[in-house]
Write a protein that holds these residues in place. Structure first.
Motif, mmCIF file in Angstrom:
data_model
loop_
_atom_site.group_PDB
_atom_site.id
_atom_site.type_symbol
_atom_site.label_atom_id
_atom_site.label_comp_id
_atom_site.label_asym_id
_atom_site.label_seq_id
_atom_site.Cartn_x
_atom_site.Cartn_y
_atom_site.Cartn_z
ATOM 1 N N UNK A 90 0.852 -1.306 -0.224
ATOM 2 C CA UNK A 90 -0.180 0.033 0.181
ATOM 3 C C UNK A 90 0.810 1.189 -0.056
ATOM 4 N N UNK A 91 1.574 1.069 0.031
ATOM 5 C CA UNK A 91 3.035 2.073 0.717
ATOM 6 C C UNK A 91 3.408 2.692 -0.406
ATOM 7 N N UNK A 92 3.507 1.556 -1.627
ATOM 8 C CA UNK A 92 4.096 1.422 -3.046
ATOM 9 C C UNK A 92 3.312 2.084 -3.757
ATOM 10 N N UNK A 93 1.356 1.777 -3.463
ATOM 11 C CA UNK A 93 0.262 1.889 -4.379
ATOM 12 C C UNK A 93 1.061 3.536 -4.293
ATOM 13 N N UNK A 94 0.766 4.358 -2.964
ATOM 14 C CA UNK A 94 0.025 5.078 -2.661
ATOM 15 C C UNK A 94 1.232 6.205 -3.099
ATOM 16 N N UNK A 95 2.747 5.953 -2.913
ATOM 17 C CA UNK A 95 3.843 6.227 -3.312
ATOM 18 C C UNK A 95 3.984 6.919 -5.326
ATOM 19 N N UNK A 96 2.889 5.786 -5.932
ATOM 20 C CA UNK A 96 2.634 6.402 -7.575
ATOM 21 C C UNK A 96 1.654 7.003 -7.525
ATOM 22 N N UNK A 97 0.690 6.682 -6.562
ATOM 23 C CA UNK A 97 -0.464 7.730 -6.662
ATOM 24 C C UNK A 97 0.381 9.077 -6.636
ATOM 25 N N UNK A 98 1.563 9.335 -5.194
ATOM 26 C CA UNK A 98 1.033 10.512 -4.876
ATOM 27 C C UNK A 98 2.431 11.369 -6.144
ATOM 28 N N UNK A 99 3.512 10.042 -6.427
ATOM 29 C CA UNK A 99 4.204 10.476 -7.584
ATOM 30 C C UNK A 99 3.768 11.110 -9.090
ATOM 31 N N UNK A 100 2.304 10.598 -9.337
ATOM 32 C CA UNK A 100 1.806 10.909 -10.499
ATOM 33 C C UNK A 100 1.191 12.410 -10.602
ATOM 34 N N UNK A 101 0.457 12.481 -9.239
ATOM 35 C CA UNK A 101 -0.351 13.333 -8.891
ATOM 36 C C UNK A 101 0.971 14.935 -8.315
ATOM 37 N N UNK A 102 2.137 14.670 -8.347
ATOM 38 C CA UNK A 102 3.042 16.071 -7.953
ATOM 39 C C UNK A 102 2.212 16.837 -7.606
ATOM 40 N N UNK A 103 2.631 17.914 -5.775
ATOM 41 C CA UNK A 103 1.440 18.848 -5.700
ATOM 42 C C UNK A 103 0.644 18.999 -4.957
ATOM 43 N N UNK A 104 -0.799 17.244 -5.408
ATOM 44 C CA UNK A 104 -1.503 16.589 -4.667
ATOM 45 C C UNK A 104 -1.661 15.600 -4.862
ATOM 46 N N UNK A 105 -1.165 15.566 -3.334
ATOM 47 C CA UNK A 105 -0.683 14.377 -3.028
ATOM 48 C C UNK A 105 -2.157 14.007 -1.746
ATOM 49 N N UNK A 106 -2.234 12.661 -2.009
ATOM 50 C CA UNK A 106 -3.544 11.680 -1.918
ATOM 51 C C UNK A 106 -4.239 12.369 -0.468
ATOM 52 N N UNK A 107 -5.261 13.154 -0.119
ATOM 53 C CA UNK A 107 -5.808 13.771 1.523
ATOM 54 C C UNK A 107 -6.975 12.844 1.722
ATOM 55 N N UNK A 108 -7.414 12.964 2.496
ATOM 56 C CA UNK A 108 -8.586 11.780 3.260
ATOM 57 C C UNK A 108 -9.435 13.661 3.838
ATOM 58 N N UNK A 109 -10.442 12.958 4.476
ATOM 59 C CA UNK A 109 -11.756 13.384 3.712
ATOM 60 C C UNK A 109 -11.598 15.119 5.026
ATOM 61 N N UNK A 110 -10.696 14.298 6.506
ATOM 62 C CA UNK A 110 -10.152 15.828 7.363
ATOM 63 C C UNK A 110 -9.424 16.726 6.769
ATOM 64 N N UNK A 111 -8.885 15.890 5.508
ATOM 65 C CA UNK A 111 -7.907 17.171 4.977
ATOM 66 C C UNK A 111 -6.069 17.117 5.519
ATOM 67 N N UNK A 112 -6.196 15.572 6.299
ATOM 68 C CA UNK A 112 -4.879 15.159 6.422
ATOM 69 C C UNK A 112 -4.402 14.278 5.527
ATOM 70 N N UNK A 113 -3.262 14.467 5.147
ATOM 71 C CA UNK A 113 -1.951 13.809 4.276
ATOM 72 C C UNK A 113 -2.491 12.145 4.565
ATOM 73 N N UNK A 114 -2.548 11.409 3.798
ATOM 74 C CA UNK A 114 -2.444 9.995 3.698
ATOM 75 C C UNK A 114 -1.169 9.458 3.600
#
Lengths: 262, 515
Positions: free
Chosen positions: A235-259
């Protein structure tokens, strides 16, 4: 006279010696028959740390229709109930009753769950002859209202003609039912610290999406320690993959916290 | 009436009198203490299950007359696979005649001789090592350029092979060879599987790693029970250059220049590979690792030219910083690692910790200059003392390397494919130790040592290939130099990639985790 006193002392001694030994008395259960909830695994009752650690482990459960097929409109969650007193050779019904909880959305009978006194379920709540414990089914209904928020069904076992209530701490159980993602019980403090991090629905949804797995209570409760470590890294790898593909817009949760995963 | 009372009192007194007497069991007499002598047991036994019969004749005496003895023979495992430690009775006769049918492992053989008359018992136990035909011998990992197999050379009473050989024994047992050219053998006595028990338990496992596969082999039967498709929790996109090693109570596998691990409660399945950092930056680990086996493993990322370390099969590898005295940075040092191995370890009494030390051969990515580095990692800090390799040194044009592990300060290497040199690690002095004869080409070189009564060895092993055949020469050394003649030579078909001696007493920690 003196001889008589000596004789009496001897006789008293003999009597004392005869009555001084006695087999320890069994302490049979003399109370009325009672009924109360307990762990899903009956063996846990005999674990040395049951009272300290496991007593409340099966008290509350969360169930969501979210990961089920749209055609699935009814499902069942189970608790386990135990009788106290003599095992009888006839069936004994017991009675469940919803208890309303303050400041939450309480489940509505025959809308969110099949009412305990509904005629369709009258055979569900019966301890069979010769049994001292059983699985208690709680039938959940997939109402459209569950999509917007979860509802709480708290219930307790109440006295009837067969049983009085058991220990006050063990007379109730709770189900959180919804048609949206809910934090499974297996995502507990330990799992939060070592495997999955803080719960959020966005994170939960992400886990389901990238792995194709349900991540519900049934699946998560079966994960072994090293398997959880494996999934944590995946899951850490998948999250890194997402965040690398969305530079400057990392995955955040419904509370606005970084996942993050630990 | 008075008469009755007197009689009653007498009865009561008599009753108390009877109950008040007890047999005097104290030992405060001056009789001679009994001594039971049991003779006829050897100091230890080593047998092959399903083949050997334990035939022991006892001579039992007591210093007291008319002794009547009863006998119990029993065994219990001392290094059980699984977790069952139970005393099992195998005979109740004076002499033992026991056809051994036991799982291969170490036991204690127990003899209890009891004098029935006095109740005194004499308890004697001696080690009993139970082997299968596979649990003792030299194993050679070899290949034909495409697939790998194992040859087993039997030993009987000494480390020198007896002459009996199990050729291509992996194929014989499993019906096929192992896919890929061979790389490395590793032995774990505590790898978890369900081969022996229903729930995961310690399993004596020989791992044979190749360029394309990994084979987990139960040493008692030599049956493969896991391979690249079943040894992981998940599936990998690529399986390449797969070898295992142990470090700090964690089982690791190098695969495709990434590292997978198992730590904590486990079933023996390797997890997802560790990330280089939280961004999962691409990396390519050198195939070499630095650990004594019970210390943190240090690795080198050839992509970023940086050392990293792994803590308990982590999700993310940890970066290193430099110690003040380092001569080469542990981070982004523009080097490529050509070789690294553990040399020895140091105990720090203040920290109550062991620290591994080793050597690495680097090549500068820009200038292609080679440097030997003495590595002294301490937790997250690395100290590297550098020794530039002279362009004219044989080491500058070398291929296969091995350190004398926990031994003299020499590295051995192969020059021009056929000359084996020693290189004094600090002075740089090089000595030609052995030139392979004829058309032989060196395919393998490694230092291994092992301690066991009658089976100990300390060899530099040189494997060569000539035509379709191999030879492995086992050299003893003296002051870091090879003796002129090998102690013995293993010969077979194929190209040798690794050699290891296995016995029932070999465990995970027997061979230091070096190259």
């Amino acid at each position: 006279m003196k001889m008589k006193v000596i004789q009496n002392i001897f006789l008293l001694g003999v009597l004392c010696s005869l009555f001084s030994c006695k087999e320890a008395e069994f302490m049979p259960y003399k109370d009325v028959d009672r009924i109360q909830f307990g762990p899903m695994d009956p063996a846990k009752i005999y674990w040395s740390d049951y009272e300290k650690i496991w007593k409340l482990s099966d008290t509350a459960k969360a169930y969501s229709f979210y990961t089920e097929e749209a055609t699935k409109l009814v499902d069942t969650v189970y608790f386990r109930i135990y009788t106290l007193g003599k095992v009888q050779n006839y069936d004994r019904a017991f009675k469940l009753m919803q208890s309303l909880v303050k400041d939450v959305d309480n489940a509505v009978p025959n809308k969110h769950y099949q009412a305990f006194d509904d005629s369709k379920g009258e055979q569900l709540y019966v301890v069979k002859a010769g049994q001292s414990y059983m699985r208690v089914p709680v039938v959940l209904l997939r109402d459209a209202s569950l999509k917007s928020k979860p509802y709480t069904l708290q219930f307790e076992v109440v006295a009837n003609e067969h049983f009085q209530q058991g220990a006050p701490t063990n007379t109730w159980r709770r189900v959180l039912v919804g048609d949206l993602l809910l934090q499974p019980a297996a995502w507990d403090d330990y799992a939060t610290k070592y495997f999955w991090g803080k719960y959020s629905r966005v994170k939960h949804e992400f886990m389901i999406e990238v792995t194709g797995l349900k991540w519900d209570q049934e699946m998560m409760s079966k994960l072994e320690f090293d398997q959880s470590k494996h999934f944590g890294t995946e899951l850490k790898k998948e999250l890194a993959l997402y965040n690398n593909a969305h530079l400057g817009e990392p995955k955040v949760d419904e509370f606005g916290d970084l996942i993050v995963f630990p | 009436m008075k008469r009755i009372n007197i009689i009653g009192a007498l009865v009561v007194l008599l009753t108390f009198g009877l109950m008040g007497c007890d047999k005097d069991t104290n030992s405060n007499d001056l009789a001679e203490a009994e001594v039971i002598k049991v003779e006829g047991l050897q100091s230890s036994y080593s047998v092959i299950t399903d083949v050997d019969v334990l035939d022991i004749k006892l001579d039992v005496t007591s210093n007291l007359p008319d002794a009547q003895f009863e006998y119990v023979w029993a065994i219990y495992p001392t290094s059980a696979e699984g977790a069952l430690y139970r005393l099992d009775t195998i005979a109740r006769t004076k002499d033992l005649n026991y056809a051994v049918k036991l799982a291969a492992q170490e036991y204690q053989l127990v003899s209890i001789v009891k004098n029935q008359k006095t109740g005194l018992a004499k308890y004697t136990d001696v080690p009993l090592v139970v082997n299968t035909e596979y649990t003792r011998g030299w194993y050679v990992l070899k290949d034909d350029g495409i697939n790998s197999d194992l040859d087993q050379f039997f030993t009987e009473g000494s480390i020198v092979p007896s002459g009996k050989k199990n050729e291509n024994v992996f194929s014989s047992v499993n019906g096929r060879p192992i896919e890929g050219k061979g790389l490395r053998l590793t032995y774990f006595s505590d790898y978890r599987s369900t081969v022996v028990t229903e729930t995961p338990a310690n399993t004596k496992t020989l791992f044979a790693g190749t360029e394309k596969n990994i084979s987990a082999i139960h040493i008692n039967t030599l049956k493969e029970f896991r391979d690249k498709n079943t040894v992981f929790w998940g599936a990998n996109a690529v399986n390449k250059d797969m070898v295992t090693f142990m470090a700090s109570s964690t089982w690791y596998m190098m695969n495709n220049n990434h590292i997978h691990g198992i730590s904590g409660p486990n079933s023996g399945f390797f997890g997802s590979s560790s990330m280089r950092d939280d961004s999962n930056t691409p990396h390519e680990l050198s195939p070499y690792f630095l650990t004594s086996g019970n210390t943190t493993p240090f690795l080198f990322d050839n992509t970023s030219s940086s050392f990293v370390f792994a803590l308990n099969a982590p999700a993310v590898l940890s970066s290193m910083t430099d110690k003040a005295d380092t001569k080469l940075s542990a981070k982004n040092n523009n080097q490529r690692m050509l070789y690294m191995s553990y040399q020895d370890r140091l105990y720090d009494g203040n920290l109550y910790k062991w620290f591994a030390r080793g050597w690495a051969l680097f090549e500068d990515k820009t200038t292609l200059k080679k440097t030997l580095g003495y590595l002294e990692p301490r937790d997250a800090q690395m100290s590297i003392t550098t020794y530039p390799v002279d362009v004219n040194a044989k080491l500058n044009n070398s291929s296969k390397h091995t350190l004398l592990i926990e031994s003299e300060g020499f590295m051995y290497f192969v020059h021009n494919g056929r000359d084996v040199y020693s290189h004094a690690l600090t002075s740089g002095n090089e000595v030609l130790q052995f030139s392979v004869p004829g058309n032989e080409e060196v395919t393998f070189i490694r230092h291994r040592k092992y301690s066991e009564t009658n089976y100990g060895y300390d060899y530099v092993m040189i494997g060569t290939k000539v035509g379709p055949n191999y030879k492995v020469r086992m050299f003893q050394k003296q002051a870091g130099n090879l003796l002129s003649t090998p102690v013995f030579v293993l010969e077979g078909k194929g190209a040798v990639r690794d050699v290891m001696y296995i016995s029932p007493t070999v465990s995970t920690s027997t061979y230091p985790t070096g190259y």
